[in-house]
Design a protein around this motif. Structure first.
Motif, PDB file in Angstrom:
ATOM      1  N   ARG A 152       0.832  -1.203   0.000  1.00  0.00           N
ATOM      2  CA  ARG A 152       0.000   0.000   0.000  1.00  0.00           C
ATOM      3  C   ARG A 152       0.870   1.258   0.000  1.00  0.00           C
ATOM      4  O   ARG A 152       0.573   2.238  -0.701  1.00  0.00           O
ATOM      5  N   ALA A 153       1.956   1.242   0.757  1.00  0.00           N
ATOM      6  CA  ALA A 153       2.863   2.387   0.783  1.00  0.00           C
ATOM      7  C   ALA A 153       3.458   2.635  -0.597  1.00  0.00           C
ATOM      8  O   ALA A 153       3.592   3.779  -1.036  1.00  0.00           O
ATOM      9  N   ARG A 154       3.809   1.551  -1.297  1.00  0.00           N
ATOM     10  CA  ARG A 154       4.345   1.702  -2.649  1.00  0.00           C
ATOM     11  C   ARG A 154       3.281   2.261  -3.594  1.00  0.00           C
ATOM     12  O   ARG A 154       3.556   3.139  -4.411  1.00  0.00           O
ATOM     13  N   GLU A 155       2.037   1.770  -3.485  1.00  0.00           N
ATOM     14  CA  GLU A 155       0.946   2.297  -4.308  1.00  0.00           C
ATOM     15  C   GLU A 155       0.770   3.799  -4.098  1.00  0.00           C
ATOM     16  O   GLU A 155       0.471   4.548  -5.042  1.00  0.00           O
ATOM     17  N   LEU A 156       0.941   4.247  -2.871  1.00  0.00           N
ATOM     18  CA  LEU A 156       0.758   5.657  -2.533  1.00  0.00           C
ATOM     19  C   LEU A 156       1.967   6.509  -2.911  1.00  0.00           C
ATOM     20  O   LEU A 156       1.923   7.735  -2.789  1.00  0.00           O
ATOM     21  N   GLY A 157       3.056   5.867  -3.342  1.00  0.00           N
ATOM     22  CA  GLY A 157       4.247   6.601  -3.753  1.00  0.00           C
ATOM     23  C   GLY A 157       5.051   7.171  -2.612  1.00  0.00           C
ATOM     24  O   GLY A 157       5.784   8.156  -2.789  1.00  0.00           O
ATOM     25  N   LYS A 158       4.968   6.562  -1.427  1.00  0.00           N
ATOM     26  CA  LYS A 158       5.699   7.055  -0.269  1.00  0.00           C
ATOM     27  C   LYS A 158       7.128   6.506  -0.244  1.00  0.00           C
ATOM     28  O   LYS A 158       7.435   5.505  -0.884  1.00  0.00           O
ATOM     29  N   ILE A 159       8.013   7.158   0.521  1.00  0.00           N
ATOM     30  CA  ILE A 159       9.324   6.581   0.816  1.00  0.00           C
ATOM     31  C   ILE A 159       9.092   5.455   1.813  1.00  0.00           C
ATOM     32  O   ILE A 159       8.490   5.676   2.870  1.00  0.00           O
ATOM     33  N   VAL A 160       9.557   4.250   1.489  1.00  0.00           N
ATOM     34  CA  VAL A 160       9.256   3.060   2.294  1.00  0.00           C
ATOM     35  C   VAL A 160      10.535   2.518   2.926  1.00  0.00           C
ATOM     36  O   VAL A 160      11.504   2.210   2.217  1.00  0.00           O
ATOM     37  N   ILE A 161      10.517   2.402   4.247  1.00  0.00           N
ATOM     38  CA  ILE A 161      11.634   1.832   5.005  1.00  0.00           C
ATOM     39  C   ILE A 161      11.164   0.560   5.688  1.00  0.00           C
ATOM     40  O   ILE A 161      10.133   0.560   6.358  1.00  0.00           O
ATOM     41  N   LEU A 162      11.926  -0.525   5.520  1.00  0.00           N
ATOM     42  CA  LEU A 162      11.675  -1.748   6.283  1.00  0.00           C
ATOM     43  C   LEU A 162      12.893  -2.052   7.136  1.00  0.00           C
ATOM     44  O   LEU A 162      13.997  -2.211   6.621  1.00  0.00           O
ATOM     45  N   ASN A 163      12.665  -2.112   8.427  1.00  0.00           N
ATOM     46  CA  ASN A 163      13.676  -2.591   9.374  1.00  0.00           C
ATOM     47  C   ASN A 163      13.312  -4.048   9.679  1.00  0.00           C
ATOM     48  O   ASN A 163      12.386  -4.302  10.437  1.00  0.00           O
ATOM     49  N   PRO A 164      13.983  -5.028   9.051  1.00  0.00           N
ATOM     50  CA  PRO A 164      13.549  -6.425   9.126  1.00  0.00           C
ATOM     51  C   PRO A 164      13.959  -7.091  10.436  1.00  0.00           C
ATOM     52  O   PRO A 164      14.784  -8.001  10.466  1.00  0.00           O
ATOM     53  N   ALA A 165      13.352  -6.630  11.513  1.00  0.00           N
ATOM     54  CA  ALA A 165      13.707  -7.113  12.839  1.00  0.00           C
ATOM     55  C   ALA A 165      12.447  -7.434  13.631  1.00  0.00           C
ATOM     56  O   ALA A 165      11.477  -6.674  13.582  1.00  0.00           O
ATOM     57  N   PRO A 166      12.456  -8.572  14.316  1.00  0.00           N
ATOM     58  CA  PRO A 166      13.511  -9.593  14.313  1.00  0.00           C
ATOM     59  C   PRO A 166      13.401 -10.469  13.061  1.00  0.00           C
ATOM     60  O   PRO A 166      12.286 -10.777  12.624  1.00  0.00           O
ATOM     61  N   ALA A 167      14.540 -10.848  12.484  1.00  0.00           N
ATOM     62  CA  ALA A 167      14.550 -11.659  11.265  1.00  0.00           C
ATOM     63  C   ALA A 167      14.871 -13.110  11.622  1.00  0.00           C
ATOM     64  O   ALA A 167      15.929 -13.391  12.172  1.00  0.00           O
ATOM     65  N   SER A 168      13.953 -14.009  11.316  1.00  0.00           N
ATOM     66  CA  SER A 168      14.193 -15.435  11.559  1.00  0.00           C
ATOM     67  C   SER A 168      14.102 -16.240  10.272  1.00  0.00           C
ATOM     68  O   SER A 168      14.232 -17.459  10.301  1.00  0.00           O
ATOM     69  N   ARG A 169      13.871 -15.550   9.148  1.00  0.00           N
ATOM     70  CA  ARG A 169      13.676 -16.228   7.870  1.00  0.00           C
ATOM     71  C   ARG A 169      13.865 -15.210   6.753  1.00  0.00           C
ATOM     72  O   ARG A 169      13.909 -14.004   7.007  1.00  0.00           O
ATOM     73  N   THR A 170      13.966 -15.692   5.519  1.00  0.00           N
ATOM     74  CA  THR A 170      14.069 -14.786   4.386  1.00  0.00           C
ATOM     75  C   THR A 170      12.747 -14.057   4.178  1.00  0.00           C
ATOM     76  O   THR A 170      11.688 -14.531   4.596  1.00  0.00           O
ATOM     77  N   LEU A 171      12.802 -12.921   3.517  1.00  0.00           N
ATOM     78  CA  LEU A 171      11.600 -12.145   3.255  1.00  0.00           C
ATOM     79  C   LEU A 171      10.878 -12.685   2.027  1.00  0.00           C
ATOM     80  O   LEU A 171      11.512 -13.208   1.108  1.00  0.00           O
ATOM     81  N   PRO A 172       9.558 -12.549   1.972  1.00  0.00           N
ATOM     82  CA  PRO A 172       8.834 -12.898   0.743  1.00  0.00           C
ATOM     83  C   PRO A 172       9.406 -12.133  -0.443  1.00  0.00           C
ATOM     84  O   PRO A 172       9.692 -10.930  -0.352  1.00  0.00           O
ATOM     85  N   ALA A 173       9.571 -12.812  -1.567  1.00  0.00           N
ATOM     86  CA  ALA A 173      10.235 -12.218  -2.730  1.00  0.00           C
ATOM     87  C   ALA A 173       9.536 -10.964  -3.226  1.00  0.00           C
ATOM     88  O   ALA A 173      10.190 -10.020  -3.705  1.00  0.00           O
ATOM     89  N   ASP A 174       8.202 -10.919  -3.113  1.00  0.00           N
ATOM     90  CA  ASP A 174       7.474  -9.774  -3.663  1.00  0.00           C
ATOM     91  C   ASP A 174       7.523  -8.542  -2.763  1.00  0.00           C
ATOM     92  O   ASP A 174       7.020  -7.481  -3.142  1.00  0.00           O
ATOM     93  N   TRP A 175       8.136  -8.639  -1.595  1.00  0.00           N
ATOM     94  CA  TRP A 175       8.277  -7.467  -0.740  1.00  0.00           C
ATOM     95  C   TRP A 175       9.355  -6.515  -1.251  1.00  0.00           C
ATOM     96  O   TRP A 175       9.255  -5.295  -1.099  1.00  0.00           O
ATOM     97  N   TYR A 176      10.425  -7.069  -1.797  1.00  0.00           N
ATOM     98  CA  TYR A 176      11.615  -6.261  -2.074  1.00  0.00           C
ATOM     99  C   TYR A 176      11.336  -5.071  -2.977  1.00  0.00           C
ATOM    100  O   TYR A 176      11.876  -3.973  -2.765  1.00  0.00           O
TER     101      TYR A 176
END
Length: 304
Positions: A152-176
């Motif tokens: 949704r943030a990408r649709e709105l054209g916002k600056i998007v920050i993800l702090n991937p914490a806590p990370a216990s696995r790889t991220l879904p491919a479509d998030w990047y």
């Protein structure tokens, strides 16, 4: 008007004890102190962004218990807009934190009300997201909610920050493809990339892997070693300011909040990184999560 930062994430009450060292499995140690301190990665980053100059809205959930009332009240006292902080039935989130004499910590999180932050809840507060300049997410709320928020943030054209914490696995491919700035620490970068991260060179390798996965830009934070900033095939090392550390709790959150506030205000990436580093350096000289986060005036004095 100040730049607007919206933080989507967790609110926890931190139950903090200090001990000479971190306990081993099956071991009981005598603690030196105990305190209850407002925390949660989402709330910490919201407080950091607010103290460091941004206009901030928090999106999250707390329980209808005493901790929930304190957590929400603490954000309101910082001038943070809490219209999108829902009160739900049950217990608020908590984090059990042990800090040793070397200022290292070990943390166990119980999600509590943070698990009630769903995509449907986000849809009900979409107007808050629409008003943002920068949107920040972490991983202490359900993955489906994070994914929905990023898209949704990408649709709105916002600056998007993800702090991937806590990370216990790889991220879904479509998030990047939705992420402008991915900000892991060394252990999170190792989990996400599948590579050991124990040096500047290995941090660059991990960052390159995450760029190849589709992330816009990557900042790997390395504690006292500073950070590595990856922009495409270009890498830059930013040494950390030298300070005497007392407690590293919330240092990463302070960096993220400070970086976001500076970026939203129009600072360059380099200036925003250095601003976030200065704020994080000040935070480790003090105990606690939110109590350790400095103000804009303190950071300006520190940098001068």
């Amino acid at each position: 008007m100040p730049a607007k930062v919206v933080v989507i994430g967790s609110l926890n009450m931190d139950l903090v004890t200090r001990a000479p060292r971190l306990p081993r499995g099956g071991e009981t140690l005598i603690g030196e102190s105990f305190a209850t301190i407002p925390g949660g990665k989402g709330a910490n980053q919201a407080v950091a962004a607010a103290r460091l100059g941004a206009q901030v809205s928090m999106v999250g959930c707390v329980g209808n218990d005493a901790y929930g009332e304190q957590l929400r009240g603490g954000l309101l006292a910082e001038g943070i807009d809490c219209q999108a902080v829902s009160v739900v039935e049950g217990a608020s989130g908590v984090a059990l934190i042990v800090v040793d004499d070397n200022s290292q910590n070990a943390i166990v999180i119980v999600a509590g009300a943070n698990g009630a932050l769903t995509a449907e809840v986000l849809d009900r507060v979409d107007e808050v997201l629409q008003g943002a300049d920068v949107i920040i997410c972490q991983l202490e709320v359900p993955d489906a909610t994070v994914g929905h928020a990023l898209k949704r943030a990408r649709e709105l054209g916002k600056i998007v920050i993800l702090n991937p914490a806590p990370a216990s696995r790889t991220l879904p491919a479509d998030w990047y493809a939705c992420i402008d700035y991915l900000i892991p620490n060394e252990s999170e970068a190792a989990v996400l990339s599948g590579l050991a991260v124990d040096s500047l060179e290995s941090a660059e390798a991990a960052a390159a892997h995450l760029i190849a996965a589709g992330s816009g830009k990557v900042i790997v934070t390395l504690g006292a070693q500073g950070l590595v900033f990856a922009n495409g095939a270009r890498f830059e090392h930013f040494p950390a300011p030298r300070v005497k550390a007392v407690d590293t709790t919330a240092a990463g959150d302070t960096f993220v909040g400070g970086f976001a506030a500076a970026l939203a205000s129009g600072k360059s990436e380099v200036d925003a990184i250095r601003f976030g580093q200065a704020a994080a350096a000040l935070s480790v000289t003090r105990a606690g999560a939110q109590p350790s986060i400095p103000t804009l005036l303190e950071v300006q004095a520190f940098k001068s």
